[in-house]
Design a protein around this motif. Structure first.
Motif, PDB file in Angstrom:
ATOM      1  N   HIS A 118     -10.176   1.037   4.243  1.00 28.83           N
ATOM      2  CA  HIS A 118     -10.618   2.132   3.379  1.00 28.83           C
ATOM      3  C   HIS A 118      -9.804   2.075   2.090  1.00 28.83           C
ATOM      4  O   HIS A 118      -8.568   1.992   2.135  1.00 28.83           O
ATOM      5  CB  HIS A 118     -10.400   3.470   4.093  1.00 28.83           C
ATOM      6  N   HIS A 119     -10.512   2.125   0.953  1.00 33.79           N
ATOM      7  CA  HIS A 119      -9.838   1.988  -0.342  1.00 33.79           C
ATOM      8  C   HIS A 119      -8.696   3.006  -0.513  1.00 33.79           C
ATOM      9  O   HIS A 119      -7.639   2.684  -1.057  1.00 33.79           O
ATOM     10  CB  HIS A 119     -10.881   2.159  -1.453  1.00 33.79           C
ATOM     11  N   LEU A 120      -8.910   4.225  -0.038  1.00 33.30           N
ATOM     12  CA  LEU A 120      -7.872   5.251  -0.235  1.00 33.30           C
ATOM     13  C   LEU A 120      -6.685   5.057   0.712  1.00 33.30           C
ATOM     14  O   LEU A 120      -5.558   5.427   0.371  1.00 33.30           O
ATOM     15  CB  LEU A 120      -8.456   6.659  -0.087  1.00 33.30           C
ATOM     16  N   GLY A 122      -5.590   2.202   1.227  1.00 34.25           N
ATOM     17  CA  GLY A 122      -4.859   1.253   0.385  1.00 34.25           C
ATOM     18  C   GLY A 122      -3.993   1.976  -0.629  1.00 34.25           C
ATOM     19  O   GLY A 122      -2.795   1.681  -0.770  1.00 34.25           O
ATOM     20  N   HIS A 123      -4.576   2.954  -1.344  1.00 32.11           N
ATOM     21  CA  HIS A 123      -3.769   3.687  -2.340  1.00 32.11           C
ATOM     22  C   HIS A 123      -2.591   4.401  -1.663  1.00 32.11           C
ATOM     23  O   HIS A 123      -1.497   4.472  -2.217  1.00 32.11           O
ATOM     24  CB  HIS A 123      -4.636   4.699  -3.096  1.00 32.11           C
ATOM     25  N   ILE A 124      -2.798   4.939  -0.462  1.00 31.08           N
ATOM     26  CA  ILE A 124      -1.705   5.619   0.243  1.00 31.08           C
ATOM     27  C   ILE A 124      -0.608   4.604   0.606  1.00 31.08           C
ATOM     28  O   ILE A 124       0.576   4.812   0.343  1.00 31.08           O
ATOM     29  CB  ILE A 124      -2.225   6.334   1.514  1.00 31.08           C
ATOM     30  N   VAL A 143      -5.120   9.948  -6.704  1.00 33.11           N
ATOM     31  CA  VAL A 143      -5.787  10.475  -7.884  1.00 33.11           C
ATOM     32  C   VAL A 143      -6.206   9.302  -8.763  1.00 33.11           C
ATOM     33  O   VAL A 143      -5.389   8.575  -9.299  1.00 33.11           O
ATOM     34  CB  VAL A 143      -4.862  11.521  -8.564  1.00 33.11           C
ATOM     35  N   SER A 144      -7.549   9.085  -8.826  1.00 37.19           N
ATOM     36  CA  SER A 144      -8.038   7.883  -9.507  1.00 37.19           C
ATOM     37  C   SER A 144      -9.318   8.209 -10.266  1.00 37.19           C
ATOM     38  O   SER A 144      -9.650   9.380 -10.468  1.00 37.19           O
ATOM     39  CB  SER A 144      -8.296   6.786  -8.471  1.00 37.19           C
ATOM     40  N   GLY A 145     -10.035   7.144 -10.671  1.00 36.83           N
ATOM     41  CA  GLY A 145     -11.279   7.361 -11.407  1.00 36.83           C
ATOM     42  C   GLY A 145     -12.379   7.886 -10.501  1.00 36.83           C
ATOM     43  O   GLY A 145     -13.309   8.557 -10.946  1.00 36.83           O
ATOM     44  N   THR A 344      -2.978   1.178 -10.269  1.00 36.98           N
ATOM     45  CA  THR A 344      -4.412   0.917 -10.460  1.00 36.98           C
ATOM     46  C   THR A 344      -4.857  -0.072  -9.376  1.00 36.98           C
ATOM     47  O   THR A 344      -4.026  -0.616  -8.643  1.00 36.98           O
ATOM     48  CB  THR A 344      -4.667   0.363 -11.869  1.00 36.98           C
ATOM     49  N   ASP A 345      -6.176  -0.287  -9.308  1.00 37.26           N
ATOM     50  CA  ASP A 345      -6.710  -1.044  -8.179  1.00 37.26           C
ATOM     51  C   ASP A 345      -6.117  -2.449  -8.069  1.00 37.26           C
ATOM     52  O   ASP A 345      -5.998  -3.165  -9.054  1.00 37.26           O
ATOM     53  CB  ASP A 345      -8.233  -1.121  -8.286  1.00 37.26           C
ATOM     54  N   ASN A 346      -5.757  -2.816  -6.858  1.00 36.64           N
ATOM     55  CA  ASN A 346      -5.164  -4.126  -6.587  1.00 36.64           C
ATOM     56  C   ASN A 346      -5.397  -4.459  -5.117  1.00 36.64           C
ATOM     57  O   ASN A 346      -5.775  -3.589  -4.334  1.00 36.64           O
ATOM     58  CB  ASN A 346      -3.660  -4.080  -6.907  1.00 36.64           C
TER      59      ASN A 346
HETATM   60 ZN    ZN Z   1      -8.695   2.968  -6.653  1.00 34.83          ZN
END
Ligand code: ZN
Ligand code: KG4
Length: 376
Positions: A118-120, A122-124, A143-145, A344-346
């Motif tokens: 899940h993309h989020l 990943g952010h976590i 908090v992203s786009g 940012t996304d990676n």
């Molecule tokens: Zn993102």
């Protein structure tokens, strides 16, 4: 080398691949061996936002080269990998599909398990990748786009959604306001820069409160019983009213009728003076940063969190970082933000979330599809 993993991220407009390895240190469980991002910003800038069809076509062109570069920079042979991780969603489905199809084909060819991420998540987990395991429990704002979501993390790898935006994401509000002010795409960095020259008290923009008293307010996001009901309501977000308030003000100042819907106007920024634009940017940013931090810290306090994390593209914002640090000192609560390359996304963050899944007993699978929307 049995603990190395290749990760792929193509959910929006960056084609990204990374190689991660386990360290064996429980406090700092993963390290980045390589982290490659091919950004499509230049392509989409011309259109003022991400064009999904152009994005997926560019992913197809870039994915092989990006993966090759990630393996080369990590000095890892494909045959040394233990697994492949890939973003399953949420995101643009055409973009996600490129990564998912690539990961499955690559995994199949090498006999490797594929871990859908899940993309989020990943952010976590980008926070853990950057700082090691956070003091638990934690309150983490992504908090992203595309998202403004607040999670309670009672233990590593367990994510409980307690607040989210009812309309626009904070990054989306940044991008729309920047467009309105004629600042180009992406808007976040442009507003961030310009706001430093503006007076953040020049305008008093309102912020929507999803209060208990509003009978039309939707049910709160937090699971029942986790927070007092009025607090649970307050930790949901809404940014579309703020965006409309900026639109009204800009129209008024540009001498146009102040009616009409936000988003219907093209850039009016050219008709304003540079100081006016900077003042609007600074005033808008003050409200966004305050609302994000007020709610995150309020939730953290109620939940007895021992740390706060802030990740996703908007966490690159300089005012958000500075204010978060100031509040951290005031509340005696450690705050963690990833370095810019992991905000940012990676793909490194996707690898981290996959390693977390493996740690929690997941084994990978092939029976999954790219999902434009996916709960976490
Ligand atoms: Zn993102
Ligand atoms: O996480 P991300 O790269 O992609 C999504 O998953 O959405 O976030 C991109 C968002 C964009 O809306 C961009 O304007 C915003 O992050 N952003 C910023 C800053 N840098 C990027 N917003 C505010 N201040 C910044 N410095």
């Amino acid at each position: 080398m049995s603990s190395t993993l290749l990760a792929i991220e193509t959910s929006c407009d960056e084609t990204a691949a990374a190689v991660l390895a386990e360290t064996g240190d429980p406090a700092r469980p993963w390290e980045i061996r390589s982290n490659v991002v091919a950004s499509q910003t230049e392509i989409h800038r011309e259109w003022g936002g991400v064009v999904p069809e152009l994005a997926s076509r560019q992913h197809v062109r870039d994915i092989c080269g990006v993966v090759e570069a990630a393996l080369t920079r990590a000095a890892v042979a494909a045959t040394d990998l233990r697994a492949v991780a890939v973003t399953q969603g949420p995101g643009l489905v055409g973009s996600l599909l490129v990564g998912v199809a690539f990961a499955k084909a690559f995994g199949q060819a090498l006999g490797l398990p594929v871990i859908p991420v899940h993309h989020l998540a990943g952010h976590i987990e980008s926070l853990v990748l950057a700082h090691g395991e956070l003091p638990m429990p934690a309150a983490i704002l992504v908090v992203s786009g595309g998202h403004t979501s607040l999670y309670f993390v009672p233990e590593p790898g367990r994510y409980q959604l307690i607040g989210r935006t009812r309309d626009d994401a904070a990054g989306e509000a940044y991008d729309k306001v920047a467009k309105l002010l004629g600042l180009g795409y992406p808007g976040g960095p442009a507003i961030d820069r310009l706001a430093r020259e503006g007076n953040d008290r020049a305008y008093d923009f309102p912020i929507a409160r999803l209060t208990h008293a509003d009978r039309n307010a939707p049910a709160s996001t937090a699971p029942h019983g986790l927070l007092p009901p009025d607090v649970a309501r307050r930790v949901d977000f809404s940014f579309s009213g703020l965006k409309t308030a900026v639109l009204r003000l800009v129209r008024e100042q540009a001498g146009e009728p102040a009616t009409g819907k936000a988003g219907s106007a093209d850039s009016l920024g050219g008709t304003l003076g540079p100081q006016q634009v900077a003042d609007i940017a600074a005033s808008f940013q003050r409200v966004v940063v305050n609302v994000l931090l007020d709610r995150t810290f309020e939730a953290a306090r109620w939940l007895g969190a021992r740390s706060v994390g802030i990740s996703g593209g908007v966490s690159a914002n300089s005012r958000l970082r500075a204010e978060a640090e100031a509040r951290s000192a005031r509340h005696g609560l450690p705050v963690f933000v990833p370095p810019l390359a992991l905000s940012t996304d990676n793909a490194a963050m996707i690898g981290a979330a996959a390693l977390r899944q493996l740690q929690r007993g997941a084994s990978g699978r092939y029976d999954f599809n790219a999902e434009a929307s996916l709960p976490l």
